[in-house]
Design an enzyme around this catalytic site. Structure first.
Site, PDB file in Angstrom:
ATOM      1  N   ASP A  37     -11.656  -5.178 -49.704  1.00  0.00           N
ATOM      2  CA  ASP A  37     -11.695  -6.407 -50.454  1.00  0.00           C
ATOM      3  C   ASP A  37     -12.814  -7.223 -49.514  1.00  0.00           C
ATOM      4  O   ASP A  37     -12.653  -7.111 -48.426  1.00  0.00           O
ATOM      5  CB  ASP A  37     -10.530  -6.965 -50.611  1.00  0.00           C
ATOM      6  CG  ASP A  37     -10.732  -8.102 -51.739  1.00  0.00           C
ATOM      7  OD1 ASP A  37     -11.683  -8.168 -52.519  1.00  0.00           O
ATOM      8  OD2 ASP A  37      -9.740  -9.071 -51.834  1.00  0.00           O
ATOM      9  N   ASN A  85     -10.388  -4.607 -62.598  1.00  0.00           N
ATOM     10  CA  ASN A  85     -11.675  -4.826 -62.161  1.00  0.00           C
ATOM     11  C   ASN A  85     -12.890  -4.598 -63.662  1.00  0.00           C
ATOM     12  O   ASN A  85     -13.734  -4.990 -63.337  1.00  0.00           O
ATOM     13  CB  ASN A  85     -12.200  -3.735 -61.228  1.00  0.00           C
ATOM     14  CG  ASN A  85     -11.734  -4.068 -59.865  1.00  0.00           C
ATOM     15  OD1 ASN A  85     -11.382  -3.484 -58.867  1.00  0.00           O
ATOM     16  ND2 ASN A  85     -11.391  -5.621 -59.508  1.00  0.00           N
TER      17      ASN A  85
HETATM   18  C1  IPE Z   1      -8.620  -5.416 -55.490  1.00  0.00           C
HETATM   19  O1  IPE Z   1      -9.410  -6.234 -55.039  1.00  0.00           O
HETATM   20  C2  IPE Z   1      -9.009  -4.229 -55.944  1.00  0.00           C
HETATM   21  C3  IPE Z   1      -9.788  -3.419 -54.941  1.00  0.00           C
HETATM   22  C4  IPE Z   1     -10.316  -3.417 -53.849  1.00  0.00           C
HETATM   23  C5  IPE Z   1     -10.423  -2.395 -55.814  1.00  0.00           C
HETATM   24  P1  IPE Z   1      -9.733  -7.424 -56.246  1.00  0.00           P
HETATM   25  O2  IPE Z   1     -10.586  -8.314 -55.694  1.00  0.00           O
HETATM   26  O3  IPE Z   1      -9.966  -6.834 -57.658  1.00  0.00           O
HETATM   27  O4  IPE Z   1      -8.142  -8.225 -56.439  1.00  0.00           O
HETATM   28  P2  IPE Z   1      -8.170  -9.761 -56.474  1.00  0.00           P
HETATM   29  O5  IPE Z   1      -8.873 -10.149 -57.915  1.00  0.00           O
HETATM   30  O6  IPE Z   1      -8.475 -10.656 -55.683  1.00  0.00           O
HETATM   31  O7  IPE Z   1      -6.515  -9.899 -56.652  1.00  0.00           O
HETATM   32  C1  IPE Z   2     -14.010  -5.338 -53.083  1.00  0.00           C
HETATM   33  O1  IPE Z   2     -14.879  -6.540 -53.151  1.00  0.00           O
HETATM   34  C2  IPE Z   2     -14.648  -4.248 -53.941  1.00  0.00           C
HETATM   35  C3  IPE Z   2     -14.260  -4.182 -55.539  1.00  0.00           C
HETATM   36  C4  IPE Z   2     -12.966  -4.943 -55.744  1.00  0.00           C
HETATM   37  C5  IPE Z   2     -14.444  -3.311 -56.239  1.00  0.00           C
HETATM   38  P1  IPE Z   2     -14.887  -7.564 -54.267  1.00  0.00           P
HETATM   39  O2  IPE Z   2     -15.986  -7.382 -54.993  1.00  0.00           O
HETATM   40  O3  IPE Z   2     -13.646  -7.974 -54.626  1.00  0.00           O
HETATM   41  O4  IPE Z   2     -15.395  -9.005 -53.180  1.00  0.00           O
HETATM   42  P2  IPE Z   2     -14.854 -10.087 -53.289  1.00  0.00           P
HETATM   43  O5  IPE Z   2     -13.435 -10.348 -53.131  1.00  0.00           O
HETATM   44  O6  IPE Z   2     -15.347 -10.943 -54.638  1.00  0.00           O
HETATM   45  O7  IPE Z   2     -15.456 -10.786 -51.951  1.00  0.00           O
HETATM   46 MG    MG Z   3     -11.973  -9.172 -54.338  1.00  0.00          MG
END
Ligand code: IPE
Ligand code: IPE
Ligand code: MG
Length: 260
Positions: A37, A85
């Site tokens: 993340d 997502n």
């Molecule tokens: C969790 O991250 C999913 C992945 C790392 C693929 P998110 O960024 O989607 O999670 P939330 O929305 O902060 O809970």
């Molecule tokens: C994790 O990074 C990757 C996926 C969930 C695909 P994020 O895209 O959630 O990055 P933040 O949380 O917005 O920084």
């Molecule tokens: Mg994230």
């Protein structure tokens, strides 16, 4: 088999606070799992597009895969795309799906070289055709490898996975293949995507969020949790060692008594 020379070389030039000797190679987690993340925040801090954060995240994943192979960790899994997502802007979803396909093609030589077997957890049927086809190719080409399992959770959600297991159990009962009285924990576990790997012993989440975001809810019942503020694109082999050192410093009780 771990190659000691390659391992030392990979973990040479250590920073001040952590080195290979700080972890016990005989007590590594049998399954290490990562919620990757913080790609978006990493990009935003640099004035870049979120997609560039995801691209940078690929480098972290490659480094982590190599580090786990060098260490001899049997199973590495990583959360790449959740069932939630899809709520993201269409452009970002499309870019991610394209990135998955391109990355898998680009990294296949690494899988062959290190004999890493790919597993994919999630509802793959809902993925764009090109991404799906590339994933199938990755599964086929690496099916015979045994050095390490790399499992990617893609279009994965723990609740969807548990509902699917319930459907599979209901089907087997309806077909007369399964007696409802025999449905136990093992019957559920063997119908999860994770059926052929041990439960994660160490779960790492990057970027400081203190939540599970619908990831492996069943499987992490007794996992040790490690949250780092480091954003995923900044995660590297040393962060991995710090997490393993923390894991090895924990007292795991599994509901029992300390020290017993
Ligand atoms: C969790 O991250 C999913 C992945 C790392 C693929 P998110 O960024 O989607 O999670 P939330 O929305 O902060 O809970
Ligand atoms: C994790 O990074 C990757 C996926 C969930 C695909 P994020 O895209 O959630 O990055 P933040 O949380 O917005 O920084
Ligand atoms: Mg994230």
């Amino acid at each position: 088999m771990v190659d000691g020379g390659k391992l030392r070389e990979f973990f040479s030039e250590a920073p001040d606070d952590i080195a290979l000797d700080d972890v016990d190679l005989a007590r590594l987690p049998a399954h290490l799992s990562i919620i990757m993340d913080g790609n978006g925040r990493w990009a935003a801090r640099r004035g870049l597009d979120r997609s560039q954060g995801h691209a940078a995240g690929v480098d972290s994943l490659r480094e982590t895969i190599t580090a786990c192979v060098r260490l001899g960790i049997p199973v590495l899994s990583a959360y790449a795309f959740s069932t939630e997502n899809w709520k993201r802007p269409e452009r970002e979803v499309n870019l991610l799906m394209d990135l998955f396909a391109r990355t898998l093609v680009a990294e296949l030589p690494l899988f062959h070289q290190e004999r890493v077997r790919l597993e994919l957890w999630g509802d793959l049927g809902a993925l764009p055709a090109k991404t799906h086809a590339t994933f199938m190719r990755g599964l086929e080409e690496t099916a015979g490898y045994d050095t390490m399992v790399l499992a990617l959770a893609v279009n994965y959600g723990s609740r969807a996975e548990l509902a699917r297991a319930a459907r599979l159990i209901a089907r087997d009962v309806a077909l007369g293949r399964l007696d409802p009285k025999t449905v136990d924990e093992a019957a559920v576990a063997e119908r999860l995507y994770t059926a052929d790997v041990p439960d994660p012993e160490l779960l790492i989440r990057t970027s400081g969020e203190l939540r599970l975001s619908n990831y492996l809810l069943w499987q992490i019942a007794y996992a040790e949790l490690y949250v780092t503020d480091t954003l995923w694109p900044d995660f590297d082999r040393w962060e991995l060692l710090r997490a393993i050192r923390a894991f090895q410093g924990r007292e795991r009780r599994f509901g029992g008594v300390a020290g017993a």
